[in-house]
Design a protein around this motif. Structure first.
Motif, PDB file in Angstrom:
ATOM      1  N   LEU A  19      60.915  13.666  60.816  1.00 21.23           N
ATOM      2  CA  LEU A  19      61.540  13.161  59.607  1.00 21.23           C
ATOM      3  C   LEU A  19      62.124  14.336  58.828  1.00 21.23           C
ATOM      4  O   LEU A  19      61.396  15.173  58.310  1.00 21.23           O
ATOM      5  CB  LEU A  19      60.521  12.411  58.753  1.00 21.23           C
ATOM      6  N   LEU A  20      63.430  14.409  58.772  1.00 23.09           N
ATOM      7  CA  LEU A  20      64.096  15.520  58.094  1.00 23.09           C
ATOM      8  C   LEU A  20      64.087  15.286  56.589  1.00 23.09           C
ATOM      9  O   LEU A  20      64.183  14.144  56.138  1.00 23.09           O
ATOM     10  CB  LEU A  20      65.530  15.657  58.603  1.00 23.09           C
ATOM     11  N   PRO A  21      63.988  16.349  55.793  1.00 22.80           N
ATOM     12  CA  PRO A  21      63.983  16.176  54.330  1.00 22.80           C
ATOM     13  C   PRO A  21      65.346  15.694  53.832  1.00 22.80           C
ATOM     14  O   PRO A  21      66.389  16.063  54.375  1.00 22.80           O
ATOM     15  CB  PRO A  21      63.664  17.572  53.805  1.00 22.80           C
ATOM     16  N   GLU A  22      65.318  14.838  52.813  1.00 18.51           N
ATOM     17  CA  GLU A  22      66.561  14.335  52.229  1.00 18.51           C
ATOM     18  C   GLU A  22      67.347  15.468  51.574  1.00 18.51           C
ATOM     19  O   GLU A  22      68.549  15.556  51.707  1.00 18.51           O
ATOM     20  CB  GLU A  22      66.260  13.250  51.187  1.00 18.51           C
ATOM     21  N   LYS A  23      66.636  16.313  50.821  1.00 19.39           N
ATOM     22  CA  LYS A  23      67.278  17.481  50.220  1.00 19.39           C
ATOM     23  C   LYS A  23      66.310  18.647  50.287  1.00 19.39           C
ATOM     24  O   LYS A  23      65.115  18.467  50.452  1.00 19.39           O
ATOM     25  CB  LYS A  23      67.717  17.201  48.789  1.00 19.39           C
ATOM     26  N   LEU A  24      66.852  19.824  50.151  1.00 19.99           N
ATOM     27  CA  LEU A  24      66.043  21.033  50.265  1.00 19.99           C
ATOM     28  C   LEU A  24      65.530  21.447  48.887  1.00 19.99           C
ATOM     29  O   LEU A  24      66.091  21.055  47.867  1.00 19.99           O
ATOM     30  CB  LEU A  24      66.881  22.140  50.895  1.00 19.99           C
ATOM     31  N   PRO A  25      64.467  22.251  48.825  1.00 16.61           N
ATOM     32  CA  PRO A  25      63.908  22.668  47.536  1.00 16.61           C
ATOM     33  C   PRO A  25      64.942  23.405  46.679  1.00 16.61           C
ATOM     34  O   PRO A  25      65.857  24.047  47.193  1.00 16.61           O
ATOM     35  CB  PRO A  25      62.769  23.608  47.910  1.00 16.61           C
ATOM     36  N   ALA A  26      64.756  23.310  45.373  1.00 19.85           N
ATOM     37  CA  ALA A  26      65.683  23.948  44.438  1.00 19.85           C
ATOM     38  C   ALA A  26      65.319  25.408  44.166  1.00 19.85           C
ATOM     39  O   ALA A  26      66.059  26.101  43.486  1.00 19.85           O
ATOM     40  CB  ALA A  26      65.709  23.174  43.129  1.00 19.85           C
ATOM     41  N   VAL A  27      64.186  25.858  44.664  1.00 22.13           N
ATOM     42  CA  VAL A  27      63.765  27.249  44.468  1.00 22.13           C
ATOM     43  C   VAL A  27      63.869  28.000  45.784  1.00 22.13           C
ATOM     44  O   VAL A  27      63.791  27.408  46.856  1.00 22.13           O
ATOM     45  CB  VAL A  27      62.318  27.330  43.931  1.00 22.13           C
ATOM     46  N   ASN A  28      64.045  29.296  45.705  1.00 24.65           N
ATOM     47  CA  ASN A  28      64.128  30.122  46.912  1.00 24.65           C
ATOM     48  C   ASN A  28      62.772  30.179  47.599  1.00 24.65           C
ATOM     49  O   ASN A  28      61.736  30.204  46.939  1.00 24.65           O
ATOM     50  CB  ASN A  28      64.589  31.535  46.553  1.00 24.65           C
ATOM     51  N   PHE A 105      64.051  25.171  56.634  1.00 21.57           N
ATOM     52  CA  PHE A 105      65.478  24.850  56.676  1.00 21.57           C
ATOM     53  C   PHE A 105      66.240  25.637  55.614  1.00 21.57           C
ATOM     54  O   PHE A 105      67.313  26.168  55.875  1.00 21.57           O
ATOM     55  CB  PHE A 105      65.703  23.349  56.480  1.00 21.57           C
ATOM     56  N   LEU A 106      65.676  25.727  54.404  1.00 21.22           N
ATOM     57  CA  LEU A 106      66.327  26.487  53.337  1.00 21.22           C
ATOM     58  C   LEU A 106      66.410  27.971  53.695  1.00 21.22           C
ATOM     59  O   LEU A 106      67.450  28.604  53.502  1.00 21.22           O
ATOM     60  CB  LEU A 106      65.557  26.297  52.026  1.00 21.22           C
ATOM     61  N   TRP A 107      65.333  28.513  54.238  1.00 23.57           N
ATOM     62  CA  TRP A 107      65.307  29.920  54.644  1.00 23.57           C
ATOM     63  C   TRP A 107      66.377  30.178  55.699  1.00 23.57           C
ATOM     64  O   TRP A 107      67.095  31.182  55.639  1.00 23.57           O
ATOM     65  CB  TRP A 107      63.911  30.259  55.157  1.00 23.57           C
ATOM     66  N   LEU A 108      66.504  29.283  56.681  1.00 24.26           N
ATOM     67  CA  LEU A 108      67.513  29.430  57.724  1.00 24.26           C
ATOM     68  C   LEU A 108      68.922  29.376  57.148  1.00 24.26           C
ATOM     69  O   LEU A 108      69.801  30.147  57.550  1.00 24.26           O
ATOM     70  CB  LEU A 108      67.328  28.348  58.789  1.00 24.26           C
ATOM     71  N   LEU A 109      69.157  28.472  56.193  1.00 28.58           N
ATOM     72  CA  LEU A 109      70.478  28.402  55.557  1.00 28.58           C
ATOM     73  C   LEU A 109      70.785  29.688  54.795  1.00 28.58           C
ATOM     74  O   LEU A 109      71.911  30.183  54.832  1.00 28.58           O
ATOM     75  CB  LEU A 109      70.554  27.202  54.609  1.00 28.58           C
ATOM     76  N   GLN A 110      69.788  30.222  54.087  1.00 31.68           N
ATOM     77  CA  GLN A 110      70.008  31.451  53.332  1.00 31.68           C
ATOM     78  C   GLN A 110      70.249  32.651  54.239  1.00 31.68           C
ATOM     79  O   GLN A 110      70.952  33.578  53.862  1.00 31.68           O
ATOM     80  CB  GLN A 110      68.824  31.719  52.402  1.00 31.68           C
ATOM     81  N   LYS A 111      69.673  32.633  55.431  1.00 34.38           N
ATOM     82  CA  LYS A 111      69.902  33.717  56.395  1.00 34.38           C
ATOM     83  C   LYS A 111      71.171  33.475  57.205  1.00 34.38           C
ATOM     84  O   LYS A 111      71.456  34.210  58.144  1.00 34.38           O
ATOM     85  CB  LYS A 111      68.702  33.859  57.348  1.00 34.38           C
ATOM     86  N   GLU A 112      71.913  32.429  56.864  1.00 32.39           N
ATOM     87  CA  GLU A 112      73.190  32.068  57.490  1.00 32.39           C
ATOM     88  C   GLU A 112      73.047  31.773  58.979  1.00 32.39           C
ATOM     89  O   GLU A 112      73.909  32.118  59.779  1.00 32.39           O
ATOM     90  CB  GLU A 112      74.239  33.131  57.226  1.00 32.39           C
ATOM     91  N   VAL A 113      71.942  31.129  59.338  1.00 33.37           N
ATOM     92  CA  VAL A 113      71.736  30.665  60.714  1.00 33.37           C
ATOM     93  C   VAL A 113      72.374  29.281  60.806  1.00 33.37           C
ATOM     94  O   VAL A 113      72.064  28.410  60.005  1.00 33.37           O
ATOM     95  CB  VAL A 113      70.227  30.589  61.054  1.00 33.37           C
ATOM     96  N   PRO A 114      73.276  29.056  61.759  1.00 36.62           N
ATOM     97  CA  PRO A 114      73.923  27.743  61.851  1.00 36.62           C
ATOM     98  C   PRO A 114      72.935  26.653  62.268  1.00 36.62           C
ATOM     99  O   PRO A 114      72.159  26.828  63.213  1.00 36.62           O
ATOM    100  CB  PRO A 114      75.001  27.939  62.912  1.00 36.62           C
ATOM    101  N   ILE A 115      72.972  25.540  61.543  1.00 37.68           N
ATOM    102  CA  ILE A 115      72.155  24.375  61.854  1.00 37.68           C
ATOM    103  C   ILE A 115      73.111  23.287  62.323  1.00 37.68           C
ATOM    104  O   ILE A 115      73.947  22.809  61.552  1.00 37.68           O
ATOM    105  CB  ILE A 115      71.333  23.907  60.641  1.00 37.68           C
ATOM    106  N   VAL A 116      72.997  22.908  63.583  1.00 37.13           N
ATOM    107  CA  VAL A 116      73.906  21.939  64.185  1.00 37.13           C
ATOM    108  C   VAL A 116      73.669  20.565  63.568  1.00 37.13           C
ATOM    109  O   VAL A 116      72.545  20.082  63.549  1.00 37.13           O
ATOM    110  CB  VAL A 116      73.699  21.903  65.713  1.00 37.13           C
ATOM    111  N   TYR A 117      74.734  19.956  63.066  1.00 34.95           N
ATOM    112  CA  TYR A 117      74.716  18.620  62.462  1.00 34.95           C
ATOM    113  C   TYR A 117      73.769  18.518  61.276  1.00 34.95           C
ATOM    114  O   TYR A 117      73.099  17.505  61.088  1.00 34.95           O
ATOM    115  CB  TYR A 117      74.387  17.553  63.504  1.00 34.95           C
ATOM    116  N   ALA A 118      73.715  19.560  60.468  1.00 32.36           N
ATOM    117  CA  ALA A 118      72.908  19.511  59.246  1.00 32.36           C
ATOM    118  C   ALA A 118      73.546  18.530  58.273  1.00 32.36           C
ATOM    119  O   ALA A 118      74.775  18.436  58.190  1.00 32.36           O
ATOM    120  CB  ALA A 118      72.820  20.897  58.617  1.00 32.36           C
TER     121      ALA A 118
END
Length: 175
Positions: A19-28, A105-118
């Motif tokens: 179950l993927l999160p609807e939205k990612l946390p607002a804090v780093n 997921f947030l950490w991966l986005l911040q490290k600019e790792v591509p997430i397929v079909y995010a």
């Protein structure tokens, strides 16, 4: 080997293991956190700065850097999300239902790792628009998670097996 399938998010397989999160946390995310199962011991991913360690039960740990990750393939609802390397080898697996998966997921986005079909609504707090969020009620919701010690889990498992054996014995006695 093909790891990427588009069917994972678009066919309504949302209420299961991944179950993927609807939205990612607002804090780093913090510099150190672990992604692990909420209910069962087993594999977990430990993030320390830019180093990840995939710890699996009965297997050797695998350690790698964020530079080694070529991307993330989101799995189907009953599968896992896969971190893969440059030559498409599997570096680690984790489910969206695991604790702190949203931070991963947030950490991966911040490290600019591509997430397929995010999902389009996933974004980093740095990318967030400057619009203020609507005011919430003054009563904050608190979430409590019951965590049992290992000895308590073993005790409850033992009691369950004992009751099962008594039930089987009573059933066989009547037959």
């Amino acid at each position: 080997m093909v790891l990427i399938r588009k069917a994972s998010l678009h066919f309504g397989v949302r209420y299961s293991y991944n179950l993927l999160p609807e939205k990612l946390p607002a804090v780093n995310p913090p510099a150190y956190f672990a992604v692990h199962s909420r209910f069962a011991p087993g594999s977990r991913i430990i993030v320390e700065g830019s180093i990840l360690r995939w710890r699996r039960r009965f297997r050797k740990d695998r350690e790698f850097s964020v530079r080694d990750i070529a991307g993330v393939a989101l799995g189907p609802g009953n599968g896992c999300n896969v971190l893969y390397g440059r030559d498409y080898q599997i570096l680690a697996k984790f489910a969206g239902s695991m604790e702190h998966a949203d931070l991963m997921f947030l950490w991966l986005l911040q490290k600019e790792v591509p997430i397929v079909y995010a999902p389009d609504i996933w974004h980093s707090p740095a990318e967030a628009s400057p619009e203020p969020e609507p005011v919430r009620s003054s009563a904050l919701q608190q979430q409590f998670i019951l965590r049992l010690k290992r000895s308590a889990r073993i005790g409850f498992t033992g009691i369950g097996w004992f009751l099962l054996l008594i039930g089987v014995a009573l059933f066989l006695e009547r037959v």
